[in-house]
Write a protein that holds these residues in place. Structure first.
Motif, short mmCIF file in Angstrom:
data_model
loop_
_atom_site.label_atom_id
_atom_site.label_comp_id
_atom_site.label_asym_id
_atom_site.label_seq_id
_atom_site.Cartn_x
_atom_site.Cartn_y
_atom_site.Cartn_z
N GLU A 1 0.86 -1.18 0.00
CA GLU A 1 0.00 0.00 0.00
C GLU A 1 0.90 1.24 0.00
O GLU A 1 1.83 1.32 0.81
N GLU A 2 0.60 2.18 -0.88
CA GLU A 2 1.51 3.31 -1.06
C GLU A 2 0.74 4.62 -1.15
O GLU A 2 -0.33 4.68 -1.75
N ASN A 3 1.29 5.66 -0.53
CA ASN A 3 0.77 7.01 -0.69
C ASN A 3 1.96 7.96 -0.84
O ASN A 3 3.10 7.51 -1.00
N ASP A 4 1.70 9.25 -0.79
CA ASP A 4 2.78 10.22 -1.01
C ASP A 4 3.84 10.19 0.08
O ASP A 4 4.99 10.58 -0.14
N ASN A 5 3.47 9.76 1.26
CA ASN A 5 4.40 9.83 2.39
C ASN A 5 5.08 8.51 2.74
O ASN A 5 6.15 8.51 3.34
N ALA A 6 4.44 7.40 2.39
CA ALA A 6 5.00 6.12 2.83
C ALA A 6 4.57 4.99 1.91
O ALA A 6 3.64 5.11 1.11
N LYS A 7 5.28 3.88 2.07
CA LYS A 7 4.99 2.65 1.35
C LYS A 7 4.95 1.54 2.39
O LYS A 7 5.93 1.33 3.11
N LEU A 8 3.82 0.84 2.49
CA LEU A 8 3.64 -0.17 3.52
C LEU A 8 3.62 -1.56 2.90
O LEU A 8 2.93 -1.80 1.90
N TYR A 9 4.37 -2.47 3.50
CA TYR A 9 4.37 -3.88 3.10
C TYR A 9 3.60 -4.64 4.18
O TYR A 9 4.08 -4.79 5.31
N LYS A 10 2.38 -5.13 3.84
CA LYS A 10 1.49 -5.73 4.83
C LYS A 10 1.20 -7.19 4.49
O LYS A 10 1.12 -7.57 3.32
N SER A 11 1.05 -7.99 5.53
CA SER A 11 0.81 -9.42 5.34
C SER A 11 -0.65 -9.66 4.95
O SER A 11 -1.57 -9.10 5.52
N LYS A 12 -0.83 -10.54 3.96
CA LYS A 12 -2.19 -10.92 3.55
C LYS A 12 -2.76 -12.04 4.41
O LYS A 12 -3.94 -12.34 4.33
N ARG A 13 -1.89 -12.66 5.22
CA ARG A 13 -2.36 -13.81 5.99
C ARG A 13 -1.64 -13.89 7.33
O ARG A 13 -0.61 -13.24 7.52
N LYS A 14 -2.21 -14.66 8.23
CA LYS A 14 -1.52 -14.95 9.48
C LYS A 14 -0.46 -16.00 9.19
O LYS A 14 -0.69 -16.97 8.48
N GLY A 15 0.72 -15.81 9.74
CA GLY A 15 1.79 -16.78 9.48
C GLY A 15 3.11 -16.30 10.02
O GLY A 15 3.17 -15.58 11.03
N PHE A 16 4.18 -16.66 9.31
CA PHE A 16 5.54 -16.36 9.77
C PHE A 16 6.33 -15.73 8.63
O PHE A 16 6.19 -16.11 7.47
N VAL A 17 7.17 -14.79 8.99
CA VAL A 17 7.97 -14.06 8.00
C VAL A 17 9.17 -14.90 7.59
O VAL A 17 9.88 -15.46 8.42
N HIS A 18 9.38 -14.96 6.27
CA HIS A 18 10.56 -15.66 5.74
C HIS A 18 11.32 -14.73 4.80
O HIS A 18 10.72 -14.05 3.97
N PHE A 19 12.62 -14.71 4.97
CA PHE A 19 13.47 -13.95 4.06
C PHE A 19 14.56 -14.89 3.59
O PHE A 19 15.54 -15.14 4.28
N GLU A 20 14.35 -15.47 2.41
CA GLU A 20 15.28 -16.46 1.86
C GLU A 20 15.55 -16.14 0.41
O GLU A 20 14.64 -15.80 -0.35
N ASN A 21 16.81 -16.28 -0.01
CA ASN A 21 17.22 -16.06 -1.39
C ASN A 21 16.72 -14.71 -1.92
O ASN A 21 16.21 -14.61 -3.03
N ASN A 22 16.87 -13.69 -1.08
CA ASN A 22 16.49 -12.32 -1.43
C ASN A 22 15.01 -12.18 -1.75
O ASN A 22 14.60 -11.34 -2.55
N LYS A 23 14.18 -13.02 -1.12
CA LYS A 23 12.72 -12.96 -1.33
C LYS A 23 12.03 -12.90 0.02
O LYS A 23 12.32 -13.69 0.92
N LEU A 24 11.09 -11.95 0.15
CA LEU A 24 10.33 -11.78 1.38
C LEU A 24 8.94 -12.39 1.20
O LEU A 24 8.25 -12.09 0.21
N SER A 25 8.54 -13.23 2.15
CA SER A 25 7.23 -13.87 2.05
C SER A 25 6.69 -14.16 3.45
O SER A 25 7.41 -14.09 4.44
N VAL A 26 5.40 -14.49 3.50
CA VAL A 26 4.75 -14.92 4.73
C VAL A 26 4.02 -16.21 4.43
O VAL A 26 3.23 -16.27 3.47
N ASP A 27 4.29 -17.24 5.20
CA ASP A 27 3.51 -18.47 5.03
C ASP A 27 3.33 -19.14 6.38
O ASP A 27 3.69 -18.60 7.41
#
Length: 557
Positions: free
Chosen positions: A255-281
């Motif tokens: 979600e983005e506006n003039d002041n900020a850009k927000l990265y929000k989870s679409k689901r309940k889960g756990f954050v993973h950052f692997e191979n330069n990829k951000l995901s939640v599962d």
């Protein structure tokens, strides 16, 4: 291959045009080159909503930088290009572009491995060749050409002199565009909100719609103008501090506006950052879980998969005293002493400690030494462990005890106790002192089930009496349910009548076969070293015979 005919395109996206040309001619884009035939300049200001074509002779007034800022002028360019199949390469630059903080003053960094034919080309011709090549690179990267390029022309002349002097042995940087640097009142900032939830745990649980990362855009006290022809103001800029990773759009929304850009989870889960990829599962991947892990969900039906992988065989993947509850648990190592795992689906690729307990609906364990209670159990090696289940399938048994309705075993060695209500099927018994018993009373799950059903029957009998006095229309329904419960109890209590014990290969030691009829009566047979057909009961009026060994028991009325 026949000669490939060049093609002229009018485009704003040169890369796309080259890709289309390559596809049409069945060659790769790397085999293509292009030349710029003409450039059209389009301008938009605060008086117009659409970009308008401006003829070359009318363009200079729009290039006044003060006017650009005051009238909020933006530019874009459309190019007329000729794309062709490059047969011979006369000039090939090794380069990368440094766009800078706000894309206002991009620079090209040339490497000494560039192929530049300065030894066979006059300086003036080489200067024109390099100028055209830099314009091609700029246009290909959507940088405006032929405007605000005074420094580029000046630097290029110096570079040609530098080149002919034989000094081009290190990387050099040349200006490509002179934009307008904005004045900042707030620097951009990237905030990893999910990391602030990390405490003693390496696992971070996220709720649906929770903000994972926030990019606060820079705020400008004075606007600027970048190399793409855009005014740099609210919501516009390089945003070089923004998140520079691949985003899994299936699990994360932006979600983005003039002041900020927000990265929000679409689901309940756990954050993973692997191979330069951000995901939640719904998968937790950790190398070890200890009692300090507090971030794991505490409900069985939470749609969470926990994967614990410890490569060091001297360490437990699930540490001592851990209590872990989840829908799916996969342990790729060892389960420590005093731990308790509870899941619908449980997999342990290592071994369970003798003082560890596991609860599951479906369990798959490599080596089992602890206590397992589940519906379906599949075990590779039972080493003195205890199993309570509905159905059990074990490949090899080295002692231990099993309590289930149906038991299937591969190779049994010695000192194993098996209690089943319906069936015991074994491929090979190579040892002795094993007991194979049919008796539902020795199976805690079934014994408890019978007790609960009896309590339900008594409760229904009370409701039946009430219904017979006040709600007679409910009597048939309650009576039917009582009958069904009574039949279910009877089936469990009389399961010995249809039960079987099958041992496919000849026995090699002395073992015990037991069929329990009731609390006072049971048939016990000690085997010899030979083959047996399946053991079962043959029942007459007052006589029960264990076949195939013809061991009989007379029941008293």
């Amino acid at each position: 291959m026949s000669d490939i005919v060049p093609k002229v395109y009018k485009t704003r996206d040169i890369e796309e045009s080259i890709a289309n040309f390559a596809l049409e001619n069945q060659i790769t884009p790397q085999e293509c080159d292009f030349s710029i035939l003409a450039t059209e300049n389009y301008v938009r200001d605060n008086a117009t909503n659409e970009f308008e074509l401006i003829k070359k002779e009318l363009l200079p007034p729009y290039l006044n930088k003060e006017r650009i800022l005051n009238e909020h002028i933006s530019f874009h360019q459309i190019y007329k290009i000729k794309v062709f199949h490059q047969v011979k390469c006369t000039l090939k630059l090794e380069y990368k572009i440094d766009f800078g903080e706000h894309f206002t003053h991009p620079k090209i960094i040339l490497g000494p491995k560039s192929h530049i034919p300065y030894k066979i080309c006059p300086a003036k011709d080489l200067l024109n060749l390099l100028f055209r090549e830099l314009n091609k690179i700029k246009a290909h990267n959507k940088i405006l050409i032929n405007i605000f390029d005074e420094d580029m022309k000046k630097n290029l002349k110096s570079f040609v002199k530098y080149l002919y002097a034989g000094k081009f042995k290190k990387r050099i940087k040349l200006a490509l565009f002179n934009g307008i640097e904005p004045a900042l009142t707030r620097e951009s900032k990237l905030i990893y909100w999910y990391k602030e939830k990390e405490t003693t745990s390496s696992v971070v649980e996220i709720e649906q719609d929770e903000i994972l990362i926030e990019f606060k855009k820079p705020i400008f006290g004075k606007n600027g103008f970048n190399a793409f022809g855009d005014e740099i103001g609210a919501g516009v800029g390089n945003n070089s501090n923004d998140l520079d990773v691949e985003i899994d759009l299936q699990s994360i929304k932006i979600e983005e506006n003039d002041n900020a850009k927000l990265y929000k989870s679409k689901r309940k889960g756990f954050v993973h950052f692997e191979n330069n990829k951000l995901s939640v599962d719904n998968t937790i991947k950790v190398s070890k879980i200890s009692r300090n892990n507090k971030a794991l969900a505490s409900e069985e039906e939470n749609n969470i998969e926990v994967v614990v992988s410890q490569n060091d065989t001297n360490k437990d993947s699930v540490g001592e005293g851990v209590e872990l509850v989840s829908e799916t648990i996969n342990v790729n190592g060892f389960v420590g002493a005093g731990s308790k795992l509870e899941a619908i689906h449980l997999t342990v690729d290592g071994a369970t400690h003798q003082d560890a307990t596991q609860f599951a609906k479906f369990a798959k364990i490599n080596r089992h030494k602890g206590t397992l209670r589940c519906h379906e159990a599949k075990i590779n090696l039972l080493e003195g462990g205890e199993v309570h289940a509905t159905n059990v399938d074990i490949e090899t048994c080295l002692g231990g005890s099993i309590y289930a309705q149906n038991v299937t075993l591969g190779h049994v060695k010695s000192n194993l106790k098996v209690c089943a209500s319906h069936s015991i099927t074994i491929r090979l018994v190579s040892g002795e002192d094993n007991t194979f018993k049919i008796n539902y009373r020795d199976i805690p799950i079934l014994k408890s089930k019978v007790q609960h059903i009896r309590e339900d029957i008594e409760d229904l009998k009370y409701h039946l009496e009430e219904a017979s006095r006040h709600k007679k229309n409910e009597v048939p329904k309650i009576t039917k349910q009582i009958k069904e419960f009574q039949n279910e109890v009877k089936m469990i209590q009389e399961s010995y009548k249809t039960a079987k014990i099958s041992i496919e290969q000849p026995l090699r030691g002395l073992n015990k076969i037991v069929f329990t009829i009731d609390k006072e009566n049971e048939l016990i047979y000690k085997t010899s070293e030979k083959a047996y057909s399946p053991f079962f009961l043959e029942i007459d009026e007052n006589k029960i015979t264990l076949q195939p060994v013809s061991l009989s028991l007379t029941l008293e009325n």
